[in-house]
Design an enzyme around this catalytic site. Structure first.
Site, PDB file in Angstrom:
ATOM      1  N   SER A 127       7.185   9.817 -19.755  1.00  0.00           N
ATOM      2  CA  SER A 127       8.014  10.414 -18.651  1.00  0.00           C
ATOM      3  C   SER A 127       8.637   9.379 -18.054  1.00  0.00           C
ATOM      4  O   SER A 127       8.516   8.009 -18.234  1.00  0.00           O
ATOM      5  CB  SER A 127       6.891  10.726 -17.545  1.00  0.00           C
ATOM      6  OG  SER A 127       7.031  10.779 -16.523  1.00  0.00           O
ATOM      7  N   TYR A 154      -0.495   8.948 -12.542  1.00  0.00           N
ATOM      8  CA  TYR A 154       0.099   9.833 -13.694  1.00  0.00           C
ATOM      9  C   TYR A 154       1.161   8.893 -14.479  1.00  0.00           C
ATOM     10  O   TYR A 154       0.768   8.635 -15.784  1.00  0.00           O
ATOM     11  CB  TYR A 154       0.970  11.021 -13.233  1.00  0.00           C
ATOM     12  CG  TYR A 154       1.797  11.647 -14.359  1.00  0.00           C
ATOM     13  CD1 TYR A 154       1.394  12.309 -15.267  1.00  0.00           C
ATOM     14  CD2 TYR A 154       3.263  11.379 -14.024  1.00  0.00           C
ATOM     15  CE1 TYR A 154       2.199  12.967 -16.375  1.00  0.00           C
ATOM     16  CE2 TYR A 154       4.002  12.036 -14.999  1.00  0.00           C
ATOM     17  CZ  TYR A 154       3.515  12.766 -16.140  1.00  0.00           C
ATOM     18  OH  TYR A 154       4.101  13.309 -17.133  1.00  0.00           O
TER      19      TYR A 154
HETATM   20  P1  NAD Z   1       2.387  21.452 -19.337  1.00  0.00           P
HETATM   21  O1  NAD Z   1       1.198  21.200 -18.294  1.00  0.00           O
HETATM   22  O2  NAD Z   1       3.169  22.947 -19.081  1.00  0.00           O
HETATM   23  O3  NAD Z   1       1.682  21.545 -20.772  1.00  0.00           O
HETATM   24  C1  NAD Z   1       0.800  20.746 -21.179  1.00  0.00           C
HETATM   25  C2  NAD Z   1      -0.265  21.330 -22.026  1.00  0.00           C
HETATM   26  O4  NAD Z   1      -1.287  20.769 -22.447  1.00  0.00           O
HETATM   27  C3  NAD Z   1      -0.877  22.455 -20.988  1.00  0.00           C
HETATM   28  O5  NAD Z   1      -0.933  23.841 -21.833  1.00  0.00           O
HETATM   29  C4  NAD Z   1      -2.568  22.105 -21.149  1.00  0.00           C
HETATM   30  O6  NAD Z   1      -3.117  23.319 -21.078  1.00  0.00           O
HETATM   31  C5  NAD Z   1      -2.305  21.206 -22.288  1.00  0.00           C
HETATM   32  N1  NAD Z   1      -3.369  20.203 -22.279  1.00  0.00           N
HETATM   33  C6  NAD Z   1      -3.802  19.312 -21.138  1.00  0.00           C
HETATM   34  N2  NAD Z   1      -4.839  18.708 -21.169  1.00  0.00           N
HETATM   35  C7  NAD Z   1      -5.334  18.860 -22.748  1.00  0.00           C
HETATM   36  C8  NAD Z   1      -6.304  18.407 -23.156  1.00  0.00           C
HETATM   37  N3  NAD Z   1      -7.146  17.393 -22.983  1.00  0.00           N
HETATM   38  N4  NAD Z   1      -6.675  19.194 -24.510  1.00  0.00           N
HETATM   39  C9  NAD Z   1      -5.674  19.977 -25.033  1.00  0.00           C
HETATM   40  N5  NAD Z   1      -4.715  20.625 -24.341  1.00  0.00           N
HETATM   41  C10 NAD Z   1      -4.598  20.193 -23.099  1.00  0.00           C
HETATM   42  O7  NAD Z   1       3.446  20.508 -19.144  1.00  0.00           O
HETATM   43  P2  NAD Z   1       4.829  20.271 -19.647  1.00  0.00           P
HETATM   44  O8  NAD Z   1       5.743  20.245 -18.714  1.00  0.00           O
HETATM   45  O9  NAD Z   1       5.088  21.067 -20.726  1.00  0.00           O
HETATM   46  O10 NAD Z   1       4.736  18.965 -20.246  1.00  0.00           O
HETATM   47  C11 NAD Z   1       4.541  18.620 -21.640  1.00  0.00           C
HETATM   48  C12 NAD Z   1       4.398  16.860 -21.606  1.00  0.00           C
HETATM   49  O11 NAD Z   1       5.730  16.410 -21.196  1.00  0.00           O
HETATM   50  C13 NAD Z   1       3.524  16.421 -21.016  1.00  0.00           C
HETATM   51  O12 NAD Z   1       3.101  15.222 -21.633  1.00  0.00           O
HETATM   52  C14 NAD Z   1       4.050  15.861 -19.710  1.00  0.00           C
HETATM   53  O13 NAD Z   1       3.419  14.818 -19.042  1.00  0.00           O
HETATM   54  C15 NAD Z   1       5.388  15.369 -20.401  1.00  0.00           C
HETATM   55  N6  NAD Z   1       6.475  15.427 -19.252  1.00  0.00           N
HETATM   56  C16 NAD Z   1       6.885  16.505 -18.677  1.00  0.00           C
HETATM   57  C17 NAD Z   1       7.978  16.440 -17.714  1.00  0.00           C
HETATM   58  C18 NAD Z   1       8.323  17.793 -17.067  1.00  0.00           C
HETATM   59  O14 NAD Z   1       9.353  17.718 -16.323  1.00  0.00           O
HETATM   60  N7  NAD Z   1       8.037  19.117 -17.524  1.00  0.00           N
HETATM   61  C19 NAD Z   1       8.628  15.446 -17.320  1.00  0.00           C
HETATM   62  C20 NAD Z   1       8.149  14.341 -18.064  1.00  0.00           C
HETATM   63  C21 NAD Z   1       7.161  14.377 -19.038  1.00  0.00           C
END
Ligand code: NAD
Length: 327
Positions: A127, A154
């Site tokens: 991130s 986080y």
């Molecule tokens: P999201 O929350 O929509 O997707 C994450 C998914 O992981 C969810 O569906 C959740 O149910 C699942 N999950 C969480 N813990 C779990 C576990 N222990 N076992 C199995 N499944 C689990 O988030 P996103 O926005 O799609 O983010 C995806 C990745 O990108 C994440 O790692 C997030 O930290 C990273 N990220 C996202 C952003 C953003 O702006 N969306 C920015 C930087 C980093």
């Protein structure tokens, strides 16, 4: 070849899995469907993926090393895109152990599964928050900037994932790529993120809280561009023992007030704004230098915020209209 996508019922995971399926790849998705935000939206995403013949969803917690190893081993998996995590900066202040489980134990469990299963490339989500709080000084944040100093829990767990991956790559030799995503938005996005919450409030006529007195800026990145970046890296693994970090961003930071302005235009309604100070864990600005990724894959973001926000709004109107059984 089957690709494992963890977090496949999540926002980015669903878009990545769908692109792979459209390209004719088989995909195994893993997700716990946790209730951090409306699980109905996760079910909706999973149903959309299930319309593709080559997709299989396994509902499981990634922090179960035996199960993760069995999935990787039994299906002869060679590529893993690991996106499952507990996301959200503000939630981490009151819920630290959710981050310990999904982001630390979960990441370790995926590393162990990849190590024992002979995975040839692990691509995982980091991130932009790992860069910490720094002002916009006219240049983007670079992967090799020395001062990487997370300010939220986080962000600290995301940085820890990078360090764990680095040690696993050098100890056990399997190639890994860590991707620092910058504020991802788009259709089927996350309800906990500002643009989504603002949309719901503006349309209800409720006031929106504008943190940092509106003086924050974010490098908003459209989800299709993020998918381009992820899949570009997937087919360009580092050599054995290598661990590389790449920014994936839009590289055109936009001020919070400008984002709200664009949202108001897309919604055709004005927001009632309440100005609030910065919240603990928040950073002033994010700005990706994308030259490293561009050199590897030719990555070039295609959708700017002024075009991407209306696409989100178009989708949100169908979702809000009851596509997933909501009133
Ligand atoms: P999201 O929350 O929509 O997707 C994450 C998914 O992981 C969810 O569906 C959740 O149910 C699942 N999950 C969480 N813990 C779990 C576990 N222990 N076992 C199995 N499944 C689990 O988030 P996103 O926005 O799609 O983010 C995806 C990745 O990108 C994440 O790692 C997030 O930290 C990273 N990220 C996202 C952003 C953003 O702006 N969306 C920015 C930087 C980093």
């Amino acid at each position: 070849m089957t690709v494992v996508v963890t977090g496949a019922a999540g926002f980015i995971g669903m878009h990545v899995a769908e692109r792979l399926l459209n390209e004719g790849q088989a995909v195994i998705g893993i997700d716990s469907f946790n209730a951090y935000y409306d699980p109905a939206l996760k079910r909706l995403r999973a149903r959309r993926l299930a319309t593709h013949g080559g997709f299989r969803m396994i509902e499981a917690d990634i922090a179960d090393p035996a199960l993760m190893s069995a999935i990787v081993r039994d299906h002869g998996i060679r590529q893993v895109i690991h996106l499952a995590a507990q996301a959200g900066v503000r939630y981490s202040i009151d819920n630290p152990f959710a981050y310990e489980r999904s982001n630390l134990a979960g990441h370790l469990s995926i590393l162990e599964a990849c190590r024992h299963g002979g995975v040839e490339h692990l691509v995982y989500a980091s991130s932009s928050s790992v860069y910490g709080d720094r002002p916009l000084d006219g240049r983007g944040f670079r992967e090799d900037d020395p001062a990487v100093s997370p300010v939220s829990l986080y962000a600290a767990t995301k940085r820890s994932c990078e360090l764990l991956s680095h040690s696993y790559a050098s100890l056990y030799g399997f190639p890994q790529s860590g991707l620092r995503f910058f504020t991802v938005y788009g259709p089927m996005g996350r309800p906990d993120m500002a643009y989504f919450g603002f949309t719901e409030k503006i349309m209800r006529g409720d006031p929106i809280e504008v943190y940092g007195e509106g003086r924050m800026a974010r490098d908003f990145t459209y989800v299709d561009d993020i998918v381009d970046g992820i899949l570009g890296v997937l087919v360009n693994p580092p050599t054995a023992g290598g661990h590389e970090i790449y920014n994936i961003g839009d590289s055109r930071p936009v001020g919070l007030m400008e984002m709200i302005d664009l949202l108001e235009k897309a919604l055709g309604r004005e927001a009632i704004k309440i100005m609030r100070p910065m919240q603990p864990g928040d950073v002033t600005a994010t700005y990706a230098d994308i030259s490293k990724l561009h050199a590897l894959t030719g990555y070039q973001p295609k959708v700017e915020l002024a075009d991407g926000l209306p696409r989100f709004v178009d989708w949100w109107r169908t979702w809000n209209g009851g596509a997933a059984g909501r009133p």
